[in-house]
Write an enzyme that holds these catalytic residues in place. Structure first.
Site, PDB file in Angstrom:
ATOM      1  N   ASN A 208      -9.821  13.012  25.284  1.00 14.10           N
ATOM      2  CA  ASN A 208     -11.018  12.662  26.058  1.00 14.10           C
ATOM      3  C   ASN A 208     -11.412  11.221  25.780  1.00 14.10           C
ATOM      4  O   ASN A 208     -10.774  10.537  24.995  1.00 14.10           O
ATOM      5  CB  ASN A 208     -12.156  13.637  25.730  1.00 14.10           C
ATOM      6  CG  ASN A 208     -12.462  13.632  24.249  1.00 14.10           C
ATOM      7  OD1 ASN A 208     -12.903  12.630  23.704  1.00 14.10           O
ATOM      8  ND2 ASN A 208     -12.191  14.750  23.582  1.00 14.10           N
ATOM      9  N   PRO A 301     -10.813  26.923  18.501  1.00 19.06           N
ATOM     10  CA  PRO A 301     -12.004  27.436  17.793  1.00 19.06           C
ATOM     11  C   PRO A 301     -13.186  26.518  18.040  1.00 19.06           C
ATOM     12  O   PRO A 301     -13.008  25.306  18.221  1.00 19.06           O
ATOM     13  CB  PRO A 301     -11.574  27.386  16.322  1.00 19.06           C
ATOM     14  CG  PRO A 301     -10.409  26.464  16.273  1.00 19.06           C
ATOM     15  CD  PRO A 301      -9.747  26.511  17.611  1.00 19.06           C
ATOM     16  N   ASP A 302     -14.379  27.059  18.069  1.00 16.82           N
ATOM     17  CA  ASP A 302     -15.592  26.241  18.165  1.00 16.82           C
ATOM     18  C   ASP A 302     -16.032  25.960  16.726  1.00 16.82           C
ATOM     19  O   ASP A 302     -16.612  26.827  16.049  1.00 16.82           O
ATOM     20  CB  ASP A 302     -16.669  27.000  18.952  1.00 16.82           C
ATOM     21  CG  ASP A 302     -17.870  26.119  19.255  1.00 16.82           C
ATOM     22  OD1 ASP A 302     -18.232  25.298  18.381  1.00 16.82           O
ATOM     23  OD2 ASP A 302     -18.434  26.232  20.351  1.00 16.82           O
ATOM     24  N   ILE A 303     -15.730  24.773  16.264  1.00 18.92           N
ATOM     25  CA  ILE A 303     -15.957  24.443  14.848  1.00 18.92           C
ATOM     26  C   ILE A 303     -17.440  24.499  14.509  1.00 18.92           C
ATOM     27  O   ILE A 303     -17.853  25.072  13.500  1.00 18.92           O
ATOM     28  CB  ILE A 303     -15.389  23.031  14.514  1.00 18.92           C
ATOM     29  CG1 ILE A 303     -13.938  22.908  14.968  1.00 18.92           C
ATOM     30  CG2 ILE A 303     -15.510  22.744  13.018  1.00 18.92           C
ATOM     31  CD1 ILE A 303     -13.372  21.501  14.892  1.00 18.92           C
ATOM     32  N   LYS A 337     -24.969  27.713  19.529  1.00 18.33           N
ATOM     33  CA  LYS A 337     -24.178  27.211  18.385  1.00 18.33           C
ATOM     34  C   LYS A 337     -24.772  27.639  17.054  1.00 18.33           C
ATOM     35  O   LYS A 337     -24.063  27.778  16.064  1.00 18.33           O
ATOM     36  CB  LYS A 337     -24.104  25.677  18.426  1.00 18.33           C
ATOM     37  CG  LYS A 337     -23.506  25.097  19.689  1.00 18.33           C
ATOM     38  CD  LYS A 337     -22.003  25.001  19.617  1.00 18.33           C
ATOM     39  CE  LYS A 337     -21.460  24.227  20.813  1.00 18.33           C
ATOM     40  NZ  LYS A 337     -20.003  24.130  20.792  1.00 18.33           N
TER      41      LYS A 337
HETATM   42  N1  CTP Z   1     -17.674  21.384  19.219  1.00 15.94           N
HETATM   43  C1  CTP Z   1     -16.929  22.021  18.247  1.00 15.94           C
HETATM   44  N2  CTP Z   1     -15.811  22.706  18.591  1.00 15.94           N
HETATM   45  C2  CTP Z   1     -15.416  22.802  19.871  1.00 15.94           C
HETATM   46  C3  CTP Z   1     -16.184  22.144  20.879  1.00 15.94           C
HETATM   47  C4  CTP Z   1     -17.303  21.451  20.535  1.00 15.94           C
HETATM   48  O1  CTP Z   1     -17.292  21.952  17.071  1.00 15.94           O
HETATM   49  N3  CTP Z   1     -14.328  23.473  20.173  1.00 15.94           N
HETATM   50  C5  CTP Z   1     -18.905  20.689  18.820  1.00 15.94           C
HETATM   51  C6  CTP Z   1     -18.955  19.202  19.140  1.00 15.94           C
HETATM   52  O2  CTP Z   1     -18.487  18.438  18.045  1.00 15.94           O
HETATM   53  C7  CTP Z   1     -20.438  18.974  19.357  1.00 15.94           C
HETATM   54  C8  CTP Z   1     -20.917  20.293  19.928  1.00 15.94           C
HETATM   55  O3  CTP Z   1     -19.937  21.254  19.566  1.00 15.94           O
HETATM   56  O4  CTP Z   1     -21.112  18.748  18.155  1.00 15.94           O
HETATM   57  C9  CTP Z   1     -21.125  20.334  21.406  1.00 15.94           C
HETATM   58  O5  CTP Z   1     -20.005  19.843  22.093  1.00 15.94           O
HETATM   59  P1  CTP Z   1     -20.003  19.736  23.670  1.00 15.94           P
HETATM   60  O6  CTP Z   1     -18.706  19.156  24.113  1.00 15.94           O
HETATM   61  O7  CTP Z   1     -21.272  19.123  24.134  1.00 15.94           O
HETATM   62  O8  CTP Z   1     -20.124  21.256  24.089  1.00 15.94           O
HETATM   63  P2  CTP Z   1     -19.078  22.420  24.156  1.00 15.94           P
HETATM   64  O9  CTP Z   1     -19.364  23.375  23.037  1.00 15.94           O
HETATM   65  O10 CTP Z   1     -17.678  21.882  24.202  1.00 15.94           O
HETATM   66  O11 CTP Z   1     -19.468  23.109  25.520  1.00 15.94           O
HETATM   67  P3  CTP Z   1     -19.328  22.528  27.025  1.00 15.94           P
HETATM   68  O12 CTP Z   1     -18.079  21.680  27.021  1.00 15.94           O
HETATM   69  O13 CTP Z   1     -19.211  23.721  27.865  1.00 15.94           O
HETATM   70  O14 CTP Z   1     -20.587  21.736  27.312  1.00 15.94           O
END
Ligand code: CTP
Length: 391
Positions: A208, A301-303, A337
């Protein structure tokens, strides 16, 4: 941290003088007032007009080129919080170390009783000259802050020590010297920065547009506020604090989760890829006769969500990048989150966000209180975020 401070830059006649134009901009960007003086010879290397335009102030060279009557070397001293001499040539260093005042710059340095940073730059043989080293040692022994030159290719065509140090080093040193705000001393902080990268095959990847500037600004400011900082970064960067390089989301997850409940705060400023390629190809994908190809992705994974669920003693801060309905989406995101704070920014605006040096954010806490931080440099925004989190 430099906002409202007056920085007096002294430029002597080294070829690195041209680089100081950018240093002026760096100080201006964070709201400092910049005054510039040059030795008469330095004026052959960089113009008065350039420096006046960048500093938005009159530039001084000679003791006697003043328009109103006032001893300029004294009034510049009174006004400035710090004097930064860059580049400092062998000649100017030696004159200063021996109390010689034969131009405005050396007279001003002689009269200056506040912190002075010296960034030497010269040919390697001059740098190694015994008398130059003795003079520099004299300055160092008398509390002048020295930003030593680096090794590399020099303008005179040789390789060796003598190149002006990085402007970031001088900038960081200025903050370090002027900033007594060590509010984060004894705090351990982990900050992620950059965009994670998901490989398709040995030559291609999905990523990105994140530049990582906001994460690095947070890490720099936390470091200057006295914190023990680890930056988990998707790009290589040299910093005076610990930097751990990662590439993919899985790498970042492994690195970040190690610190959960072992540090005071984790700030997820990185743009993390939500999906990765399902089947990584060991060999380069070849072009086929098909007009379309499909690459399957699987969820990463969503960290942030994971560390927030597992957190006990660590404060967790997330970022929220939105291109529409910023605050509505941010309120939903912080609940989803489970983090303590969420920093929301609008990535659709061209003047802030990705790659920009400026940002404008909203800080949400988990009770959905919202604080607006107006548009400012990413460094100043970082400072306000850290002040808020550790309020
Ligand atoms: N983040 C994370 N792991 C992921 C995606 C996002 O830890 N797989 C964290 C990012 O570092 C940030 C927060 O989640 O601190 C929000 O990221 P953002 O891109 O705004 O949101 P997403 O969770 O990716 O959701 P969306 O793309 O649908 O807005």
């Amino acid at each position: 941290m430099l906002k409202g401070k007056t920085i007096l830059i002294g430029i002597s006649a080294g070829i690195a003088a041209y680089k100081i134009c950018e240093l002026v901009r760096m100080y201006k960007r964070v709201g400092a007032n910049v005054r510039v003086m040059l030795t008469p010879n330095a004026l052959n290397l960089v113009t008065r007009l350039t420096l006046e335009s960048l500093s938005q102030n009159e530039v001084f060279v000679e003791n006697f080129d003043i328009k109103e009557y006032k001893p300029e070397h004294i009034s510049l001293c009174d006004e400035a919080d710090i004097l930064v001499l860059a580049p400092a040539t062998a000649n100017t260093i030696s004159k200063i170390a021996n109390g010689i005042c034969d131009n405005l710059l050396t007279s001003t340095v002689c009269a200056f009783n506040k912190p002075i940073i010296i960034a030497p730059a010269m040919n390697t043989n001059m740098w190694n000259n015994k008398f130059v080293q003795e003079n520099l040692q004299k300055l160092s022994d008398n509390n002048y802050y020295i930003c030593n030159p680096e090794s590399g290719f020099l303008a005179c065509g040789t390789e060796g020590v003598g190149r002006l140090c990085k402007l970031e080093t001088i900038f960081d040193k200025t903050i370090e010297v002027l900033n007594n705000n060590k509010k984060l001393q004894n705090k351990k902080i982990v900050i992620t920065a950059g965009g994670t990268l998901e490989k398709i095959d040995p030559v291609r990847y999905i990523s990105n547009f994140s530049s990582g500037k906001m994460g690095v600004a947070l890490a720099d400011v936390a470091y200057h506020m006295g914190a023990d900082v680890t930056l988990v970064s998707t790009f290589s960067i040299e910093k005076p604090y610990n930097v751990e390089k990662v590439q993919s989301t899985i790498d970042m997850e492994k690195e970040v989760t190690k610190y959960n409940n072992n540090v005071d705060c984790i700030i997820m400023a990185a743009a993390v890829a939500d999906y990765r390629v399902k089947d990584y190809r060991e060999q380069k994908m070849k072009k086929t006769s098909d007009d379309e190809i499909v690459i399957q992705l699987v969820k990463n994974p969503d960290i942030l969500k994971k560390i927030s669920a597992e957190k006990n003693t660590t404060k967790i801060v997330g970022f929220c990048a939105e291109s529409e309905n910023l605050l509505e989406n941010a309120k939903i995101k912080i609940k989803n989150k489970g983090c303590d704070y969420l920093i929301a920014n609008d990535i659709s605006r061209k003047d802030i966000g990705f790659s920009s040096d400026e940002n404008e954010v909203y800080i949400l806490d988990n009770n959905l209180n919202i604080e607006h931080i107006e548009k400012d440099s990413k460094l100043n925004i970082a400072h306000k975020i850290l002040e808020k989190i550790f309020e």
